[in-house]
Design a protein around this motif. Structure first.
Motif, PDB file in Angstrom:
ATOM      1  N   ASN A 258       0.830  -1.200   0.000  1.00 18.01           N
ATOM      2  CA  ASN A 258       0.000   0.000   0.000  1.00 18.01           C
ATOM      3  C   ASN A 258       0.866   1.253   0.000  1.00 18.01           C
ATOM      4  O   ASN A 258       2.109   1.201  -0.078  1.00 18.01           O
TER       5      ASN A 258
ATOM      6  N   ASN B 145     -10.060   6.235   7.307  1.00 18.37           N
ATOM      7  CA  ASN B 145     -10.161   4.860   6.850  1.00 18.37           C
ATOM      8  C   ASN B 145      -8.936   4.513   6.014  1.00 18.37           C
ATOM      9  O   ASN B 145      -8.507   5.295   5.162  1.00 18.37           O
ATOM     10  N   TRP B 146      -8.362   3.306   6.278  1.00 21.94           N
ATOM     11  CA  TRP B 146      -7.194   2.911   5.500  1.00 21.94           C
ATOM     12  C   TRP B 146      -7.526   2.768   4.014  1.00 21.94           C
ATOM     13  O   TRP B 146      -6.639   2.871   3.162  1.00 21.94           O
TER      14      TRP B 146
ATOM     15  N   LEU C  64      -6.497   5.709   1.620  1.00 28.21           N
ATOM     16  CA  LEU C  64      -5.148   5.916   1.098  1.00 28.21           C
ATOM     17  C   LEU C  64      -5.141   5.752  -0.413  1.00 28.21           C
ATOM     18  O   LEU C  64      -5.907   4.941  -0.975  1.00 28.21           O
TER      19      LEU C  64
END
Length: 942
Positions: free
Chosen positions: A643, A690-691, A694
């Motif tokens: 990520n 919230n991831w 990204l």
């Protein structure tokens, strides 16, 4: 009472024995004696703080009188030691003696004068009395005497004595006989600390029968002897030196046939002549330097012949040589110690000293000294000896006897490298074989190949052990050895199976041992798998039906730190290539282990690095570019599961100047167009989120981290690049006006701080903020002084990017001030003009700003003109009456735009009247003075 205290103080000062001179002094040596007058512990010194340390116990003896020391120690440590008496010795009551021989630390020691010689090991711990007995030889002056057990009790310690101790072990039968006396000697055990050895033996018990004098009486007798010697020193100093009796041990006369050698100390006595009657050293060349005559060669002469030679040399200069006498005061050796010792160089030692004495005087051996190959150089002759055998056995025959001018050389150990003091690293060679032809060389399949020092009787097993043993790949049946140019084949396996010591070859100097590598049983075939690349032990390995991929990889030692575990390739025998991500499998992914077939080759490539150009081999569609204000910009390999945060961490993270609130991600869209989107990383870090928010990365994406603008006062070119939508303006009376980067988390105070704050002349009550983010610009005001006084956050306006902040100056010209915002002050004040006005100000504040009324001001009739609804109204204010009755409600109400006038007394009618009266009084005074002068002159004429 003060008079009585003063008398007591004078009495203590004048009365001997009552002052503090009889108390314990720092540095005093103390000895504890038991009931048999034998020291309990070695002699201990009182430190500079007056503390006596006995084991882990510390006893404070500060201010304790000498007569009370025994009682004090009995009271404090009586439960541990049975103390009969304690004696303190000063420096002049101790003898400096030299103790040499078979003891742990030969050297100089302190011993109480007049103490018996057999108590040497009680005052100073020299050897283990339970295991050894000592044969003592004493050297005093020019005499030497070997003491027997009977004569030990008759000889007392004197200053300058030299004692040679030769230890011999106590026979077991004697130990058994002495142990039977333990029951009768139970009282002796009570005199020692629990767990220590008994201090008395059968030998010592016999000595104490003749040594019945108490230690305190001995100390007093010693002090009386020293005092009497000091009184007689003047008489003795006037006598010729030749008439003084040498304090030699009785029964031994000085040998006149002694051969003068370098290092001897000779005493030349010539009464009445300065420069003589002293000691002279025989130099290395055998010469003696005397006053007036210079060098005289005496080396190799007997003492009688040397005295005649000195007489002849002095006869040409001096008269009355009939009283000349020459004595050898001390026989010493001049020896040079070189090599691996602490302080190499020349040392002086008694002629009874040996190799160990010389090494001790040279500071002792260094770590790394080779003891089995030491050398003694005497002229052109070199004698090699094994000093270690002497230390192991104590046999003096193992070492040569020393003579003057000998040189002892201590070589370095083969375990040292060529760099002085740097030991050989593990796995490296011990010594350089080109420097030591006697070294044993061991190489091949051993853990530490190298050259090692040769030891007499060394076998091939000893050599292999010095090399750390053989490895798992060693062919132990084919070990080869070359000894004295003869090749020998040695079967270690056969020797270990049979255990025949006759098969074990003994090595000689310069031998070479080689351990070959075992030939692999499986080099190829139908059950072989090959492992190559970045593994610990690449090679060929045998496989089977139940052998998995991990089994083969484990036999190869596993991947090393350079392996790219995500790019493993399995090359099949049929030419196919199977890709396998070992990294993903180790992290618990869905990837399954590949099957390994005979003939396969497992290849683990090297991972890419940023040091070289290997990253250029990575295709663009599998990499992510990280550029801008990051620690390590570059192109990084990307794969599924990585990520945005992973990639940023791999790039070292953003720099200090990175603008993480405006990170841009550039990707490729349809038709090859670049798509740019912005990501606020600062908002995500500070407020969370919230991831999934990204940015999604993929191959070919470029991540750009812009830099924050620098200080606009230093570099205009940096902040010009910043768009107006991202900046805020601040102008006016601030230290550094300009344009600054701004974010939603910042406020007015942040901008003021960035501009280094307002200046001293800033008007913080009239700050203006121009808002340009609405449909039309608007202006709001800020009274920053009121905010600092109340702390009300609602007073601070909300600012956003594009707004402007202006802070006016209090010293601006009055024409710049609005008339409806000021009050005019005219008349008799110190500073007339227009002044800023607020609703919380009064007429007193305005007058104070104007410097106050002058001395001629008519403050009883201050005129105030108000402007109300475009109409002017005037009324007066009596400041004097207000000061008499200060009621704030009587103060006039002021409004912005009003005018205050303070009239002057000179402009009133009363002032004109007083001017006329003042002029009339002046004329009357002049007429009166003229008449007085005229009357005085007329009386003088008459």
């Amino acid at each position: 009472m003060k008079f009585i205290s003063l008398i007591s103080l004078l009495f203590m000062l004048l009365t001997p024995g009552l002052s503090w001179s009889n108390t314990v002094k720092p540095g005093s040596s103390i000895v504890l004696f038991n009931d048999e007058n034998i020291p309990i512990l070695p002699m201990t010194s009182v430190n500079k703080h007056g503390i006596l340390m006995l084991g882990e116990r510390s006893i404070d003896l500060t201010g304790i009188e000498l007569t009370s020391v025994s009682d004090t120690l009995k009271r404090t440590i009586g439960e541990v030691y049975s103390i009969n008496s304690a004696v303190l010795y000063n420096d002049n009551e101790l003898a400096r003696v030299t103790i040499l021989g078979d003891i742990q630390q030969p050297g100089s020691y302190l011993q109480p004068k007049l103490s018996p010689v057999w108590q040497l090991n009680y005052f100073n711990t020299l050897y283990d009395r339970k295991l050894f007995k000592a044969d003592i030889t004493v050297i005093r002056g020019n005499s030497e005497r070997r003491l027997t057990e009977k004569s030990l009790k008759d000889v007392e310690v004197m200053d300058g004595d030299i004692y040679l101790l030769s230890l011999r072990k106590i026979p077991k039968a004697q130990k058994t006989a002495e142990s039977k006396l333990s029951e009768s000697e139970s009282s002796t055990e009570a005199h020692t600390k629990k767990g220590t050895e008994p201090l008395s033996s059968e030998k010592n018990r016999g000595m104490t029968e003749d040594f019945t004098q108490k230690p305190m009486d001995m100390a007093n007798q010693l002090r009386q002897l020293i005092a009497s010697q000091n009184k007689a020193s003047e008489k003795n100093s006037q006598k010729p030196v030749s008439e003084k009796k040498d304090r030699a041990i009785s029964g031994i006369d000085q040998s006149r046939s002694h051969i003068i050698q370098p290092g001897d100390i000779v005493t030349v006595n010539l009464p009445g002549e300065e420069g003589f009657n002293s000691d002279f050293l025989i130099g290395r060349d055998g010469t003696l330097s005397l006053p007036e005559v210079g060098q005289i060669s005496l080396g190799g002469m007997p003492l009688d012949e040397a005295e005649k030679h000195i007489y002849q040399a002095l006869s040409s200069v001096y008269l009355g040589l009939d009283k000349l006498s020459v004595l050898v005061k001390e026989r010493r050796l001049l020896v040079t110690v070189l090599g691996f010792v602490q302080t190499p160089g020349q040392v002086e030692m008694p002629d009874t000293g040996n190799i160990q004495t010389a090494i001790t005087l040279a500071g002792g051996l260094k770590d790394g000294a080779q003891l089995n190959k030491m050398q003694l150089q005497r002229g052109d002759k070199i004698i090699e000896f094994n000093f270690k055998k002497y230390l192991d056995t104590g046999d003096p025959v193992k070492i040569p006897t020393l003579q003057s001018l000998d040189t002892i050389f201590v070589p370095s150990s083969p375990d040292l490298s060529s760099v002085y003091g740097q030991t050989a690293k593990e796995g490296g060679t011990g010594i350089d074989p080109t420097e030591d032809r006697t070294a044993i060389r061991v190489f091949g399949e051993v853990y530490r190949s190298g050259s090692f020092a040769f030891v007499e009787g060394m076998t091939i097993i000893d050599a292999l052990l010095r090399a750390g043993g053989v490895t798992r790949y060693a062919s132990v049946e084919q070990i080869r050895m070359i000894d004295e140019n003869e090749p020998i084949l040695f079967n270690l396996k056969s020797y270990l199976d049979v255990g025949d010591f006759g098969q074990l070859p003994v090595l000689k100097e310069g031998a070479t041992v080689f351990v070959p590598k075992q030939v692999d049983a499986v080099n190829g075939g139908g059950r072989t798998v090959y492992v190559m690349g970045q593994v610990q032990k690449p090679g060929a390995f045998e496989t089977g039906e139940k052998v998995s991929f991990l089994d083969v990889l484990a036999n190869a030692g596993g991947p090393n730190r350079y392996a790219d575990n995500s790019m493993v390739r399995i090359l099949r025998a049929d030419g196919n290539v199977v890709r396998f991500n070992l990294q993903e499998y180790a992290e618990g992914g869905d990837t399954k282990l590949p099957r390994v077939l005979p003939g396969d080759a497992i290849f683990i490539p090297q991972k890419s690095t940023l040091v070289d150009d290997s990253w250029l081999k990575i295709p663009t569609n599998t990499s992510v570019r990280m550029i801008g204000a990051v620690q390590k910009p570059g192109r990084y390999l990307w794969s599924e599961g990585i990520n945005f945060m992973d990639m940023l961490s791999h790039a070292g993270g953003p720099t200090e100047k990175a603008d993480i609130a405006h990170v841009r991600i550039v990707s490729t869209g349809d038709n090859g167009k670049a798509i740019s989107r912005e990501f606020n990383l600062q908002h995500f870090i500070e407020r969370g989120g919230n991831w999934n928010s990204l940015p999604k990365l993929s191959g070919g994406v470029t991540v750009i981290f812009p830099e924050l603008p620098e200080d606009p006062s230093d570099n205009k070119s940096q902040w010009i690049r910043l768009s107006s939508e991202q900046a805020i303006y601040i102008m006016g009376a601030v230290v550094t006006p300009g344009r600054y980067a701004f974010s939603d988390e910042m406020g007015v105070l942040d901008i003021l701080s960035a501009a280094q704050g307002p200046t001293e002349e800033s008007d913080l009550t009239n700050i203006r903020i121009i808002h340009r983010n609405g449909l039309a610009p608007r202006v709001s005001r800020l009274n920053l002084v009121e905010y600092f006084e109340t702390g009300d956050e609602t007073l601070l306006p909300h600012v956003v990017n594009g707004d402007s902040i202006f802070i006016p100056s209090r010293n601006r010209s009055w024409v710049q001030k609005k008339s409806y915002e000021t009050i005019r002050v005219l008349g008799s004040v110190k500073e007339t003009g227009r002044y800023d006005f607020s609703s919380d100000m009064t007429i007193l504040d305005i007058l104070a700003q104007a410097g106050g009324p002058t001395n001629t001001a008519l403050v009883e009739k201050i005129i105030i003109v108000n402007s109300v609804a475009d109409k002017n109204q005037a009324y007066t204010f009596n400041l004097v009456e207000f000061m008499k009755d200060p009621d704030l409600e009587k103060l006039p109400v002021l409004r912005a735009g009003d005018t205050i006038f303070i009239p002057d007394v000179k402009n009133t009618k009363w002032a004109y009247f007083m001017d006329i009266v003042r002029d009339t009084l002046t004329m009357v005074s002049v007429v009166s003075m003229t008449k007085a002068i005229f009357d005085t002159s007329s009386s003088i004429t008459k």
